[in-house]
Design a protein around this motif. Sequence first.
Motif, PDB file in Angstrom:
ATOM      1  N   LEU A  81       0.807  -1.224   0.000  1.00 45.36           N
ATOM      2  CA  LEU A  81       0.000   0.000   0.000  1.00 45.36           C
ATOM      3  C   LEU A  81       0.840   1.273   0.000  1.00 45.36           C
ATOM      4  O   LEU A  81       0.298   2.375  -0.110  1.00 45.36           O
ATOM      5  CB  LEU A  81      -0.947   0.006   1.206  1.00 45.36           C
ATOM      6  CG  LEU A  81      -1.917  -1.176   1.253  1.00 45.36           C
ATOM      7  CD1 LEU A  81      -2.746  -1.135   2.520  1.00 45.36           C
ATOM      8  CD2 LEU A  81      -2.845  -1.159   0.046  1.00 45.36           C
ATOM      9  N   ARG A  82       2.128   1.145   0.130  1.00 44.50           N
ATOM     10  CA  ARG A  82       3.062   2.270   0.011  1.00 44.50           C
ATOM     11  C   ARG A  82       2.784   3.427   0.961  1.00 44.50           C
ATOM     12  O   ARG A  82       2.694   4.583   0.547  1.00 44.50           O
ATOM     13  CB  ARG A  82       3.088   2.804  -1.430  1.00 44.50           C
ATOM     14  CG  ARG A  82       3.446   1.747  -2.438  1.00 44.50           C
ATOM     15  CD  ARG A  82       3.809   2.334  -3.751  1.00 44.50           C
ATOM     16  NE  ARG A  82       4.245   1.247  -4.645  1.00 44.50           N
ATOM     17  CZ  ARG A  82       4.889   1.431  -5.768  1.00 44.50           C
ATOM     18  NH1 ARG A  82       5.185   2.649  -6.148  1.00 44.50           N
ATOM     19  NH2 ARG A  82       5.262   0.418  -6.515  1.00 44.50           N
ATOM     20  N   HIS A  83       2.604   3.133   2.213  1.00 44.87           N
ATOM     21  CA  HIS A  83       2.550   4.228   3.184  1.00 44.87           C
ATOM     22  C   HIS A  83       3.372   3.836   4.398  1.00 44.87           C
ATOM     23  O   HIS A  83       3.717   2.663   4.577  1.00 44.87           O
ATOM     24  CB  HIS A  83       1.115   4.580   3.576  1.00 44.87           C
ATOM     25  CG  HIS A  83       0.303   3.409   4.032  1.00 44.87           C
ATOM     26  ND1 HIS A  83      -0.993   3.231   3.679  1.00 44.87           N
ATOM     27  CD2 HIS A  83       0.613   2.349   4.794  1.00 44.87           C
ATOM     28  CE1 HIS A  83      -1.453   2.115   4.215  1.00 44.87           C
ATOM     29  NE2 HIS A  83      -0.494   1.568   4.890  1.00 44.87           N
ATOM     30  N   MET A  84       3.717   4.839   5.184  1.00 44.48           N
ATOM     31  CA  MET A  84       4.513   4.520   6.364  1.00 44.48           C
ATOM     32  C   MET A  84       4.054   5.292   7.583  1.00 44.48           C
ATOM     33  O   MET A  84       3.346   6.301   7.488  1.00 44.48           O
ATOM     34  CB  MET A  84       6.002   4.759   6.096  1.00 44.48           C
ATOM     35  CG  MET A  84       6.387   6.148   5.668  1.00 44.48           C
ATOM     36  SD  MET A  84       8.104   6.180   5.130  1.00 44.48           S
ATOM     37  CE  MET A  84       8.936   6.292   6.701  1.00 44.48           C
ATOM     38  N   ILE A  85       4.421   4.784   8.738  1.00 45.77           N
ATOM     39  CA  ILE A  85       4.043   5.417  10.004  1.00 45.77           C
ATOM     40  C   ILE A  85       5.168   5.122  11.000  1.00 45.77           C
ATOM     41  O   ILE A  85       5.914   4.170  10.832  1.00 45.77           O
ATOM     42  CB  ILE A  85       2.686   4.867  10.519  1.00 45.77           C
ATOM     43  CG1 ILE A  85       2.140   5.673  11.701  1.00 45.77           C
ATOM     44  CG2 ILE A  85       2.821   3.416  10.946  1.00 45.77           C
ATOM     45  CD1 ILE A  85       1.400   6.897  11.302  1.00 45.77           C
ATOM     46  N   ARG A  86       5.259   5.993  11.989  1.00 45.80           N
ATOM     47  CA  ARG A  86       6.287   5.798  13.006  1.00 45.80           C
ATOM     48  C   ARG A  86       5.626   5.638  14.363  1.00 45.80           C
ATOM     49  O   ARG A  86       4.776   6.453  14.737  1.00 45.80           O
ATOM     50  CB  ARG A  86       7.235   6.994  12.994  1.00 45.80           C
ATOM     51  CG  ARG A  86       8.306   6.953  14.029  1.00 45.80           C
ATOM     52  CD  ARG A  86       9.503   7.781  13.654  1.00 45.80           C
ATOM     53  NE  ARG A  86       9.212   9.151  13.318  1.00 45.80           N
ATOM     54  CZ  ARG A  86       9.460   9.712  12.134  1.00 45.80           C
ATOM     55  NH1 ARG A  86      10.019   9.011  11.177  1.00 45.80           N
ATOM     56  NH2 ARG A  86       9.164  10.970  11.902  1.00 45.80           N
ATOM     57  N   LEU A  87       5.973   4.577  15.064  1.00 45.52           N
ATOM     58  CA  LEU A  87       5.481   4.389  16.421  1.00 45.52           C
ATOM     59  C   LEU A  87       6.622   4.704  17.367  1.00 45.52           C
ATOM     60  O   LEU A  87       7.748   4.263  17.149  1.00 45.52           O
ATOM     61  CB  LEU A  87       5.039   2.944  16.653  1.00 45.52           C
ATOM     62  CG  LEU A  87       3.778   2.442  15.962  1.00 45.52           C
ATOM     63  CD1 LEU A  87       3.494   1.028  16.446  1.00 45.52           C
ATOM     64  CD2 LEU A  87       2.602   3.328  16.271  1.00 45.52           C
ATOM     65  N   ARG A  88       6.343   5.487  18.384  1.00 43.12           N
ATOM     66  CA  ARG A  88       7.373   5.785  19.380  1.00 43.12           C
ATOM     67  C   ARG A  88       6.857   5.348  20.737  1.00 43.12           C
ATOM     68  O   ARG A  88       6.019   6.017  21.335  1.00 43.12           O
ATOM     69  CB  ARG A  88       7.694   7.278  19.369  1.00 43.12           C
ATOM     70  CG  ARG A  88       8.341   7.714  18.062  1.00 43.12           C
ATOM     71  CD  ARG A  88       8.283   9.205  17.860  1.00 43.12           C
ATOM     72  NE  ARG A  88       8.875   9.948  18.961  1.00 43.12           N
ATOM     73  CZ  ARG A  88       8.935  11.284  18.985  1.00 43.12           C
ATOM     74  NH1 ARG A  88       8.445  11.993  17.998  1.00 43.12           N
ATOM     75  NH2 ARG A  88       9.496  11.905  19.992  1.00 43.12           N
TER      76      ARG A  88
END
Lengths: 193, 407, 216
Positions: A81-88
């Motif tokens: 799906l070509r998306h990204m996210i960052r979890l901290r």
Amino acid sequence: MEPLAIAEKIKNQFPAEVIEVVESRGQVGVIVAREQIGAMCRWLKDEPELRMDHLLALCGVDYVAKNGTYEVVYNLCSIPLRHMIRLRARVPADDCRIDSVTCLWRGADWLERECFDLLGIVFDGHPDLRRILLPEGWEGYPLRKTYPLRLPAEQEWQGYVQLKELSRELSRFDFYSDMLSNQAKAGANEAKK
Amino acid sequence: MMGTEFRNLAVPVRDGESELFTVQMGPQHPATHGVLKLNLWMDGETVVRCDPDAGYLHRGFEKIAENKTYAQFLPLTDRLDYISAMANNVGYCVAVEALLRIEVPLRAQYIRTMVAEMARITGHLLWLATHALDIGAMTVFLYCFRERGLLLDLFEELSGARLTTTYTRIGGVRQDVTARAMEKLARFVEEFPSRIAEYETLIDTNRIWLKRTKGIGCVSAEQAVQLGFTGPSLRASGVDYDVRKHRPYCAYDKVQFEVPIGVNGDVYDRYRCRMEELRQSALIIRQCLEQLPPGAIVADNAPDLVMPLARPRQPMAGSSLATGYIELVPNNDVYPEGDVYVSIEGSKGELGFYFVSDGGGRPYRMHIRSPSYIHIGGLATVCEGVLVADVIAIIGSLDVVLGECDR
Amino acid sequence: MLIQPRPKRSLLETVLLFEILQGMALTLKRLFSKPVTRQYPDEKRQPFLGFRGKHALVRDPQTGESSCVACLRCATVCPSQCIYIRYHEEEGSGRRVVDRYDIEALRCIYCGYCAEVCPVNAIVLTESYEYSAYDRQTNYFDRGRLLNNWDAFVKESGHDPVAYVNPFWRPRGVDEATLAGPRRRKVPEEWTRAGQPVGRLCRSQDSEVLAEGVQR
């Protein structure tokens, strides 16, 4: 999917866990509590709208001076799906533990070991949590901000102390004159013959 | 004299493994491409368990970065994947520019694309040379180094160094390309496909090569994604993931190229993928040469090499850095706070940089996502149940560089 | 794009060792072509202009000394911190006088930052690359040695020490007008402003000039 929409979705799914959503340079980081990190990653991976199947990077950051926590940062991306996210995920400094995600991504194995090695964050459920980059028997965690750049001589790692002794010993050895004398000897031997 | 105290050699032994034969392959082994050590538990010639041991080349880059300015760390990125240093330079600068919000002029973007592809070719050529050498095909090595030498000459002409290039600068590149170098590059690109055909003549259908590579070290698509593989190692398994297409950087969205995808995910497919990539890289360079626009090579708001650390709290009249300690406050207009993860497609796989800035002139934290580290991490899974001779082929096909792995 | 599978060998090709013979034919062909290697110590290679090699302090032809003004930019920017400078300020004029200028070449990583930031073109990296030694002291360059390196380089390369300026040693990020006049070496016209292959001066305002140059 837009990163902010993903963050919204995470917030709806885990309302108690999400502490803050931070946007920076067009990328979105979701600051979460550490308790449900395994479930959250599994959900992100399995949810058909998100399908975060690729763990880009996992690393730890020392924010102890700022708010008394470490953060474990998961950069996730979805290949189809070509998306990204960052979890901290926030980990309190006095109890450096977080659940491992090795059951979701085998590749997280070494990344978590590195994080443990350099920052001292313990990953519960990790199959083989050992030092990886630093030699065994190293004391302290170098990427913590409290770790000094230069240790006092008596706290120096033993391997380094030995190496310095060896180099001091070898530095007395004069390669050049030794080579010359060897050549002279060889010449004398030949002359004898 | 000082062997065993240095590093505790004991790796935990599991139940039922005490009967097995153990081999410690490396760290000084020519086929491990650097100082990689593998602890192998073997039943006869079959590897039952493989435990890679990294860290012999650890130089603490992430700690060093926290104590250097952004510009000062740039030469150190040459020492990550030292056989295609240009790509690391490009990756680092792209990441820092995203962090500092610097817009790079078009000409510099094209030059970067070009040198990154040249770096890919040098990287892949060295990979092919050493991989073939490991398996036993000595001749290919000589042919690959012939072309690699041409490219290194070009690097020298562009940047002043053959390996540790430090060519890019934050906001652009060090110097403009010369017409003579571009002419040479055009000639090289023209000739290169026929050279690839030469390598293929030597090994592509060679029965020994096929025996050593076909069906060896198979990684399924699902497994490859699970292990975090990227680059040709992932694409050989049939997963279409290329950072150049997924999150285009530099001028990759302005050139036409295709991403080769494999089927079986074995050593042979990884080899084929890289060979196709060589052709695609030549194609990209040719397009860049054709499209190379005139213009500036450095952004207008690019920082100076001597990067200011942070503002003094009160501007002191007539003071200089040498006169004493000045209390500093974060310099938010030059180094805005925040974090960013930017990755590029290096020759080994996805090379990512995660930056955290706190407003000071140095990165608060920098993490390097190096493909080799993750590939070696996955080696344990791939090597389970293969013959010991195939371990060499698998290491070679994953294309690892220990400078990048251990950082 | 899926990778293309190779066609299978036919029985005849297998029996006749066809692909092995093909490889051998290529090797045989190479036997009669010119070698690409160089017999190094006998045949020396001329590095390209701008090669980052042995350090040197440019000897000013007028004063016979280095033109370093002790601005400390090189020592500040050096990533490996291998440059040590001591200076004192001259009484009255306030001019800085260099007492010591040392470079520890074995710690240097040859990034070329020092030459790039130098506003007066004093420290340079020459194109000489043969300076291995038997001990560490030989490659610890103090000011005298650095000046000698320059003399050796000029002698070796045959450049005119008065006129020679390498375009890659030109300082960047400094407007030429603001530089101390007497300290600036005269450079050919094509190395200034937009024609300069190196540098920050090649910014967008210069690009029009450059575009004209390209058209010409």
